[in-house]
Design an enzyme around this catalytic site. Sequence first.
Site, PDB file in Angstrom:
ATOM      1  N   GLU A  33       0.836  -1.107   0.076  1.00 43.43           N
ATOM      2  CA  GLU A  33       0.324   0.077   0.193  1.00 43.43           C
ATOM      3  C   GLU A  33       1.237   1.232   0.087  1.00 43.43           C
ATOM      4  O   GLU A  33       1.660   1.455   1.356  1.00 43.43           O
ATOM      5  CB  GLU A  33      -1.225   0.166   1.325  1.00 43.43           C
ATOM      6  CG  GLU A  33      -2.066   1.083   1.296  1.00 43.43           C
ATOM      7  CD  GLU A  33      -2.607   1.576   2.449  1.00 43.43           C
ATOM      8  OE1 GLU A  33      -3.515   2.174   2.291  1.00 43.43           O
ATOM      9  OE2 GLU A  33      -2.089   0.782   3.376  1.00 43.43           O
ATOM     10  N   ASP A  43      -2.790  11.867  -2.308  1.00 43.28           N
ATOM     11  CA  ASP A  43      -3.106  13.567  -2.061  1.00 43.28           C
ATOM     12  C   ASP A  43      -3.460  14.013  -4.391  1.00 43.28           C
ATOM     13  O   ASP A  43      -2.795  13.638  -5.895  1.00 43.28           O
ATOM     14  CB  ASP A  43      -1.783  14.509  -2.274  1.00 43.28           C
ATOM     15  CG  ASP A  43      -2.121  16.360  -2.505  1.00 43.28           C
ATOM     16  OD1 ASP A  43      -2.702  16.314  -2.771  1.00 43.28           O
ATOM     17  OD2 ASP A  43      -1.443  16.498  -1.388  1.00 43.28           O
TER      18      ASP A  43
END
Length: 213
Positions: A44, A118
């Site tokens: 991840e 982001d």
Amino acid sequence: MRRRKKPGSKEKLLSYEDYLCKEPEKYKGRWKDYFHEEKLIHVELGTGRGQFITTLAEMNPHICYIGIEIKEEVLLRAVEKAVDKGLKNICFLWCDINKIHDIFDKNELSRIYINFCDPWPKKRWVQRRLTHRNFLEKYKYILGENGDVHFKTDNEKLFEFSLNELSYENFRLNNITFDLHHSETNDGITTEYEDKFSALGMKIYRCEGVKRN
């Protein structure tokens, strides 16, 4: 704005030697040796406080998980979750995702998760997006046969961008949904951000990109 660091986070994080791999570059090409297991490896990128990856590791002891995070005070929370659960099939890397090609070798991974990264909305920042083609090229190299990228976001524009980038890089798109929590593909495994956004009634976008061989 400069991120305010929590005093003592670095020292406490470094104390978890069984869960934090301090020199990941040494294991490039031999992560199965690190885990002492011949298992699939899932990573991840931007693991945050670790709710997602520790849940997966708890549910799938036959898979090894690696969580990567640059913010030490956030990563500390993830490591503490793994410790509390007594997980043996997970480790964490405190490092920059831009160095991923220095950490993993060709065909070494089976899956990459990117959750609520982001969006870098300004045009001049586009190459910083973790689903930009420059990153996808790196993912293709380190993913093995039929390896895939699982992507979730609350940002519709980033999601559309990511679908186009995955297609450009010749990933096969699977299980695309524009409203995950009202979809049959929802497995119920969430991140902290996902719980927050969903509670506000925001849509969650998700897709899978499978590497073509």
